[in-house]
Write an enzyme that holds these catalytic residues in place. Structure first.
Site, PDB file in Angstrom:
ATOM      1  N   GLY A 290      -0.686   6.538   6.696  1.00  0.00           N
ATOM      2  CA  GLY A 290      -0.040   5.656   7.442  1.00  0.00           C
ATOM      3  C   GLY A 290       0.955   4.744   6.822  1.00  0.00           C
ATOM      4  N   SER A 291       1.399   3.427   6.950  1.00  0.00           N
ATOM      5  CA  SER A 291       2.496   2.999   6.524  1.00  0.00           C
ATOM      6  C   SER A 291       2.824   2.562   5.135  1.00  0.00           C
ATOM      7  CB  SER A 291       2.641   1.526   7.142  1.00  0.00           C
ATOM      8  OG  SER A 291       2.742   1.711   8.623  1.00  0.00           O
ATOM      9  N   THR A 292       1.688   3.248   4.337  1.00  0.00           N
ATOM     10  CA  THR A 292       1.898   3.123   2.863  1.00  0.00           C
ATOM     11  C   THR A 292       2.897   3.983   2.296  1.00  0.00           C
ATOM     12  OG1 THR A 292       0.073   4.423   2.506  1.00  0.00           O
ATOM     13  CG2 THR A 292      -0.175   1.937   2.482  1.00  0.00           C
TER      14      THR A 292
END
Length: 567
Positions: A290-292
């Site tokens: 995801g956004s990491t």
């Protein structure tokens, strides 16, 4: 009538000569066997009296970086029996079964079924005192062997890293398996004299001394491992999560200081062990991050020179349609600069940047920081994750790559990538073994780009509206939260099934530590990474910074201003 007695002197002499010849042959054979060629009789005699017994060699110890014991070998006694002898004394079987704490019926069947054999194990790995007490009963056909049993003083806190050994003291999981040849000792050999019942009469000599296995000192700090394991356990209880993982890395050396998972197991008592508890999720389980991964997509954009931190992206509307695919944002932002794209975790903003620079630069950065490749730790079964490569990147593939879908990484890979970002773009090989010298790294990200992205990530946490749950008193934190929907086998993305992440570094002014926290499938409180994973990061990082005596870089002075220092 008189009888006539006939004499045969020739026959008599022949018989005497034959007897003398037989005696002569016997005498010669005795002389030959006992004097001239006595090797055969010596060997046969030795087989009935001289024995060669193995001298057990203990396995090498495993310690943490400070010398605390993680795995040690303790002497035990294993009892074995000779069924050919035991079969003749059935009256002793009940006494033996009681001493061994075994069912008399099971023991009787074993003796009967093996009555033609000379060796069966009766009990293995007994405490020496208990073993000696059984031997003192002097039951015919019961003997002992000296062996070693593995003991794990740290219990369940580090079990999925250390692994365990089997009944024969061979590594079966984790470090015990990966370094089995290094840890395994070489048994010795000694010559002894025994009677026909196998009882030891005399210890003659040591033919070859036992050579113990070599020790291993891990990079793990047991204090930090306890801390991480405790906080993950608390998080699972609080959030009703399926599992959780945490990886802590020393940025300057590439050493892994903590690698914890929950749930875990006690390696000293594996009677109720479940297979899924053995798995080191931090190294084996891959997931969509995801956004990491957005900081790495942002690094690629800055490295092209087409984008600067002050540039803006229009994300109005909260939705972006790409064919049959819709990209959505949670926040209701309108115009965002690049820091704002990370701070608001805008999928639309990140996608538009990716469309401008293309997928190839993003792919190159992700490849250089280790996505799609094993970390090289040599851990059994370690996952490499998945980094897709396309001959031609479509719009949907480009977008999903930029914000962390369509790829998979392990928690350790993600931590390694953030350590590279924290180390001015230099990627150091990771190690679970304590290092005396720091190896040469490779420049994966431009140093100025990595510094710029770190400042942006600091704003993500420290600025108003940032991920405040990840903050640590007295220190600046840089990091990124993430939330990803879980895939269910043969069903695609599951409804209400998520993973929550937080990846961060501290102190942000001169990073020394990187930590990744993963909360899998929470069922209570919520599911966002900033809500669930960030507090775990804060608690563990706060204690770690203080335990390691790392200088604070965000202290308040007497007049209330912030005195920021560098390490």
């Amino acid at each position: 009538m008189s009888s006539k007695i006939e004499h045969y002197p020739g026959r008599f002499k022949f018989v005497i000569l034959l007897l003398a010849l037989v005696v002569g042959v016997i005498v010669w054979m005795l002389f030959d066997r006992h004097v001239l060629n006595n090797t055969f009789l010596k060997e046969q005699g030795d087989l009935r009296s001289v024995r060669y017994m193995p001298i057990p060699a203990h396995r090498g110890m495993i310690t943490d970086r400070n010398g605390r014991y993680l795995a040690v070998s303790t002497p035990v006694i294993s009892l074995w029996g000779n069924p050919k002898e035991l079969i003749n004394i059935p009256e002793e079987w009940p006494k033996l079964a009681t001493a061994l704490e075994q069912d008399i019926g099971v023991l009787s069947d074993r003796i009967k079924n093996n009555k033609d054999k000379e060796f069966i194990y009766l009990a293995r790995g007994l405490d020496p005192d208990k073993g000696e007490s059984i031997l003192k009963q002097k039951i015919i056909g019961v003997y002992s062997l000296e062996e070693y049993r593995r003991f794990y003083p740290a219990g369940d806190s580090v079990s999925q890293v250390i692994g365990f050994t089997d009944i024969d003291d061979k590594g079966r999981e984790g470090i015990e398996l990966a370094y089995n040849n290094w840890l395994t000792g070489v048994p010795g050999r000694r010559e002894v004299l025994k009677d026909r019942r196998g009882h030891l009469i005399k210890d003659i000599q040591v033919i070859r001394p036992a050579k113990p296995g070599k020790d291993i000192q891990l990079s793990i700090d047991l204090r930090l491992q306890y801390l991480a394991s405790r906080e993950l356990h608390n998080a699972i209880e609080e959030y009703g999560a399926k599992s959780a993982s945490l990886v802590l890395i020393d940025v300057k050396t590439g050493e892994i200081l903590a690698m914890a998972n929950q749930p875990t197991y006690n390696p000293n008592n594996r009677a109720a062990l479940k297979p899924e508890e053995i798995r080191n999720r931090a190294l084996l389980d891959a997931f969509e991050p995801g956004s990491t991964v957005k900081p790495f997509s942002m690094s690629a954009a800055l490295a092209t020179g087409r984008w600067k931190p002050t540039d803006t992206v229009d994300v109005r509307g909260g939705k972006l349609r790409i064919g049959h695919y819709t990209i959505s944002d949670v926040s209701r932002a309108t115009i965002l600069d690049l820091t704002g794209v990370l701070k608001k975790s805008s999928n639309i903003g990140m996608s538009k940047i990716a469309f401008d620079i293309g997928a190839e630069p993003i792919y190159d950065v992700m490849k250089k920081v280790g996505f799609g490749d094993s970390t090289g730790l040599g851990f059994p079964g370690e996952g490499a994750g998945f980094l897709p490569v396309h001959r031609k990147w479509g719009a949907a593939e480009t977008a999903t790559l930029s914000y962390g879908y369509g790829i998979s990484v392990t928690p350790t890979q993600l931590a390694h990538a953030y350590a590279t970002l924290a180390n001015n773009g230099v990627s150091l090989p990771l190690s679970l073994i304590k290092r005396n010298d720091v190896p040469n790294g490779t420049q994966a990200i431009d140093p100025e780009v990595s510094k710029t992205v770190r400042r942006m990530l600091q704003s993500v946490v420290e600025d108003e509206g940032g991920v405040f749950r990840a903050r640590v008193s007295g220190y600046l934190i840089a990091g990124k939260s993430g939330t990803a929907r879980k895939t269910i086998v043969n069903k695609g993305y599951g409804e209400n099934h998520y993973r929550a992440f937080f990846a961060g570094m501290a102190p942000a002014s001169n990073p020394r530590l990187v930590m990744v926290v993963v909360i899998d499938d929470p069922t209570k409180v919520g599911y966002f990474g900033g809500l669930l994973a960030a507090p775990v990061f804060s608690k563990v990082m706060s204690e770690t910074l203080r335990m390691m005596n790392i200088v604070p870089d965000n202290l308040l002075t007497a007049d209330g201003s912030i005195a920021r220092t560098t390490n």
